[in-house]
Motif scaffolding. Structure first.
Motif, PDB file in Angstrom:
ATOM      1  N   THR A  17       0.830  -1.204   0.000  1.00  0.00           N
ATOM      2  CA  THR A  17       0.000   0.000   0.000  1.00  0.00           C
ATOM      3  C   THR A  17       0.866   1.257   0.000  1.00  0.00           C
ATOM      4  N   THR A  20      -2.742   7.323  -0.145  1.00  0.00           N
ATOM      5  CA  THR A  20      -3.420   8.182  -1.120  1.00  0.00           C
ATOM      6  C   THR A  20      -2.442   8.943  -1.997  1.00  0.00           C
ATOM      7  N   THR A  21      -1.163   8.730  -1.770  1.00  0.00           N
ATOM      8  CA  THR A  21      -0.152   9.482  -2.508  1.00  0.00           C
ATOM      9  C   THR A  21       0.281   8.746  -3.773  1.00  0.00           C
ATOM     10  N   SER A  22       1.303   9.273  -4.392  1.00  0.00           N
ATOM     11  CA  SER A  22       1.976   8.605  -5.499  1.00  0.00           C
ATOM     12  C   SER A  22       3.342   8.168  -4.980  1.00  0.00           C
ATOM     13  N   GLY A  52      -2.337   3.880  -5.427  1.00  0.00           N
ATOM     14  CA  GLY A  52      -2.663   5.280  -5.212  1.00  0.00           C
ATOM     15  C   GLY A  52      -2.716   6.091  -6.486  1.00  0.00           C
ATOM     16  N   ARG A  53      -2.141   7.293  -6.412  1.00  0.00           N
ATOM     17  CA  ARG A  53      -2.162   8.219  -7.544  1.00  0.00           C
ATOM     18  C   ARG A  53      -1.019   7.985  -8.527  1.00  0.00           C
ATOM     19  N   THR A  74      -6.024   1.201  -7.733  1.00  0.00           N
ATOM     20  CA  THR A  74      -5.583   2.533  -7.338  1.00  0.00           C
ATOM     21  C   THR A  74      -6.056   2.868  -5.927  1.00  0.00           C
ATOM     22  N   PHE A  75      -7.361   2.895  -5.717  1.00  0.00           N
ATOM     23  CA  PHE A  75      -7.925   3.261  -4.422  1.00  0.00           C
ATOM     24  C   PHE A  75      -9.043   2.312  -4.041  1.00  0.00           C
TER      25      PHE A  75
END
Length: 178
Positions: A17, A20-22, A52-53, A74-75
């Motif tokens: 994981t 929420t970032t890249s 994530g992003r 992604t999410f």
């Protein structure tokens, strides 16, 4: 427990994981052939990556040739089920991800994002690694950590009582003791 493909081999999933970032350098690191082969050699059957992003898309694999089954997304509204199902978690250094994984008693490798400025997250990861609650890596050292990790050497994390700290903060701020 049967493997998801109907075999008698139990499913042993590695969950990655980035929050929420890249964090493409982490996704690239777990997507290398040497990391996937080492995970497979250690008995893991599945690799699930929450990217994530990020803009780097790892190679998917069905695992039919004896290699890891690799999936990514992604999410998700919640990664709690992924964490619960995981046999090993590889995570970015966000405190929420770290403590949620440790509370579940899952073996954890925290990979520090060296591209972040003023990276206080690395201090947390390094301190918890020093206390033997997790392994700490950089993207370029991830393979070596996986290849040499001894999961039996990890010490389970037990969250402490936060009340004394809360009382100290309240006293400092001028609030009365209850």
């Amino acid at each position: 427990m049967d493997g998801s493909d109907g075999s008698l081999e139990p499913r042993r999933m590695v969950f990655v994981t980035v929050g929420t970032t890249s964090f493409d350098t982490l996704v690239r690191a777990v997507d290398t052939q040497e990391v996937k082969e080492e995970l497979s050699k250690r008995g893991y059957t599945d690799l699930v990556i929450q990217m994530g992003r990020g803009s780097y898309f790892p190679a998917k694999s069905s695992g039919e040739d004896g290699s890891l089954n690799v999936e990514y997304f992604t999410f998700s509204s919640s990664i709690a089920d992924n964490l619960k199902e995981a046999s090993l978690v590889i995570s970015h250094a966000g405190s929420g991800s770290i403590f949620e994984t440790l509370r579940l008693g899952k073996p954890l490798i925290v990979v520090v994002n060296e591209d972040l400025m003023d990276n206080h997250q690395s201090e947390l990861a390094e301190e918890l690694a020093e206390r033997k609650h997790l392994f700490c890596a950089r993207p370029q050292t991830l393979y070596n950590i996986i290849a040499t990790m001894d999961l039996d050497a990890l010490i389970p994390y037990e969250s402490g009582d936060a009340m004394p700290v809360a009382k100290l903060i309240n006293r400092f701020l001028g609030f009365p003791d209850d």
